[in-house]
Scaffold this active site. Structure first.
Site, mmCIF file in Angstrom:
data_model
loop_
_atom_site.group_PDB
_atom_site.id
_atom_site.type_symbol
_atom_site.label_atom_id
_atom_site.label_comp_id
_atom_site.label_asym_id
_atom_site.label_seq_id
_atom_site.Cartn_x
_atom_site.Cartn_y
_atom_site.Cartn_z
ATOM 1 N N LYS A 49 0.841 -1.200 0.000
ATOM 2 C CA LYS A 49 0.000 0.000 0.000
ATOM 3 C C LYS A 49 0.877 1.251 0.000
ATOM 4 O O LYS A 49 0.602 2.224 -0.705
ATOM 5 C CB LYS A 49 -0.937 -0.005 1.221
ATOM 6 C CG LYS A 49 -2.045 -1.046 1.118
ATOM 7 C CD LYS A 49 -2.808 -1.209 2.418
ATOM 8 C CE LYS A 49 -3.768 -2.394 2.346
ATOM 9 N NZ LYS A 49 -4.424 -2.687 3.637
ATOM 10 N N GLN A 93 -4.333 -1.117 9.781
ATOM 11 C CA GLN A 93 -4.247 -2.448 9.177
ATOM 12 C C GLN A 93 -4.859 -3.495 10.118
ATOM 13 O O GLN A 93 -4.523 -3.548 11.299
ATOM 14 C CB GLN A 93 -2.764 -2.781 8.882
ATOM 15 C CG GLN A 93 -2.547 -4.089 8.174
ATOM 16 C CD GLN A 93 -3.121 -4.112 6.749
ATOM 17 O OE1 GLN A 93 -3.030 -3.138 6.019
ATOM 18 N NE2 GLN A 93 -3.718 -5.225 6.376
ATOM 19 N N ASP A 116 -10.584 2.990 4.476
ATOM 20 C CA ASP A 116 -11.040 1.612 4.260
ATOM 21 C C ASP A 116 -12.564 1.494 4.155
ATOM 22 O O ASP A 116 -13.078 0.452 3.743
ATOM 23 C CB ASP A 116 -10.576 0.723 5.423
ATOM 24 C CG ASP A 116 -9.213 0.082 5.148
ATOM 25 O OD1 ASP A 116 -8.944 -0.221 3.972
ATOM 26 O OD2 ASP A 116 -8.456 -0.128 6.103
#
Ligand code: NAP
Length: 283
Positions: A49, A93, A116
Site C-alpha cells: 500500500k 491495518q 477503508d
C-alpha cells in the site's frame, strides 16, 4: 481454458495514474497507515500500500506501533490523527492483536478519513444506497465487472462470504447495480445449488479450492477474491478447472488484488476532497 481472463493490472494501473494526476492537482494529500505488531502478512500488505501511495505522490506516514500497545493508548493516537489537519486519510491495518477491540478501533477513525470504509457510518451509508467511502476490494470488483461490460442489471449474482470487509459490501454494491443477490456463508446448505444459479459468482471465503468446476454454470463470470498462502504459493478460492466452464474469470494473483490497492488510493483522494470541501460528507 475457455474462460476469458479478467486481469486486474491494466485497469489498476490506469486508476493509479488518474489518482496520481488528482494528487498533483490537489497539491498535498496526507495518508497515514497504522500497523500494530509484526504480523508478516500485514507487513506485506502495508508495504504494498505504501509503495503504491508513494508512487502516486501521497504524503505518506507509515506508523508502526508495538504489539502490546494498550487499547487506550491506541485509541488516543487514532483520535489525535483523526483530528490532525495534516491527515486526510487514515488506515488501520487489520487484524489487530487479540487484546485490542477491533470494533472500537474502527469507530475511533474519523468517518470522513476512514479510507477503508469500515466505520459504521460508511457501512451504513452503503447499506442505505448512498455510498460514501466504500471498502476497496468490493469497489475494485465492481470496477473490473464494469470494465469488462458484465451485465449486472437483472443478473443472478451469488456472493460467497459475508465479512464486513468483502462479502457484505460486495452484496450491497451488486444489489445497487440491480442484480438479484444471494449471499452464502459457512452455514449455507448445499452451496452448489446456489452457485450453479449464478451468472456472476464472487467468491470471498478464504478457502482454497472451495469452488470446483461442478459448482459453476457454463459461461458464468467468476470473481475470485480469495488470497490464500499455501505450499504451492498464493492461490484463490476457486479451483483452476473452473476456467474450463466459466465464461470469464479473475486470476489469482493478478485479478482482484491490484484493484484493491488502486481503489484504496481512490478512496484516499475522496477523503481529501471531503476535507477540502470539494465533496460533502453525508451528515
Ligand atoms: P473472512 O472474514 O474470514 O470471511 C470469510 C467468509 O467466508 C465468512 O463470511 C464465512 O462464513 C465464509 N465461509 C467460510 N467457509 C465457508 C464455506 N465452506 N462455505 C461458504 N462460505 C464460507 O474473510 P475476508 O476478510 O472476507 O476475506 C475472504 C478472502 O478474501 C480471504 O482469502 C482474503 O485473504 C481475501 N481477500 C482478498 C483481498 C484482495 O485484495 N484480493 C482483499 C481482502 C480479502 P461465516 O460468516 O459463516 O463465518
Amino acid at each position: 481454458m475457455s474462460a476469458t481472463l479478467i486481469h486486474g493490472k491494466p485497469l489498476a494501473e490506469r486508476i493509479r495514474s488518474e489518482v496520481a494526476a488528482e494528487v498533483r492537482a490537489i497539491g498535498r494529500i496526507g495518508l497515514v497507515t497504522v500497523l500494530v505488531g509484526d504480523d508478516p502478512s500485514s507487513e506485506v500488505y502495508i508495504r504494498l500500500k505504501h509503495k503504491a501511495a508513494v508512487e502516486a505522490g501521497f504524503d505518506t506516514t507509515d506508523l508502526r506501533l508495538p504489539a502490546d500497545i494498550a487499547q487506550d493508548e491506541l485509541l488516543a493516537k487514532l483520535a489525535e490523527l483523526s483530528e490532525s489537519d495534516d491527515v486526510d486519510a487514515l488506515l488501520v491495518q487489520l487484524p489487530l492483536p487479540d487484546h485490542l477491540d477491533e470494533e472500537r478501533v474502527i469507530r475511533t477513525v474519523a468517518p470522513a478519513k476512514d479510507v477503508d470504509g469500515f466505520h459504521p457510518l460508511n457501512a451504513g451509508e452503503l447499506y442505505l444506497g448512498r455510498p460514501a467511502i466504500v471498502s476497496a476490494t468490493p469497489r475494485g470488483v465492481m470496477a473490473l465487472l464494469e470494465e469488462h461490460h458484465v451485465e449486472l442489471d437483472g443478473a443472478r449474482a451469488v456472493v460467497i462470504g459475508r465479512s464486513d470487509i468483502v462479502g457484505k459490501p460486495m452484496a450491497h454494491l451488486l444489489l445497487q447495480a440491480n442484480a438479484t443477490v444471494t449471499v452464502c456463508h459457512s452455514h449455507t446448505r448445499d452451496l452448489y445449488r446456489h452457485t450453479l444459479e449464478a451468472e456472476v459468482l464472487v467468491v470471498a471465503a478464504g478457502i482454497p479450492a472451495l469452488v470446483t468446476p461442478d459448482m459453476v454454470a457454463e459461461r458464468a463470470v467468476v470473481v475470485d477474491v480469495g488470497m490464500n498462502r499455501t505450499a504451492a504459493g498464493l492461490v484463490g478460492d476457486v479451483e483452476a478447472g473452473v476456467a474450463e466452464i466459466a465464461g470469464a474469470i479473475t486470476p489469482v494473483p493478478g485479478g482482484v488484488g491490484p484493484m484493491t490497492i488502486a481503489c484504496l488510493l481512490e478512496n484516499a483522494v475522496r477523503c481529501a476532497r471531503y476535507r477540502r470541501g470539494d465533496l460533502a460528507y453525508p451528515s
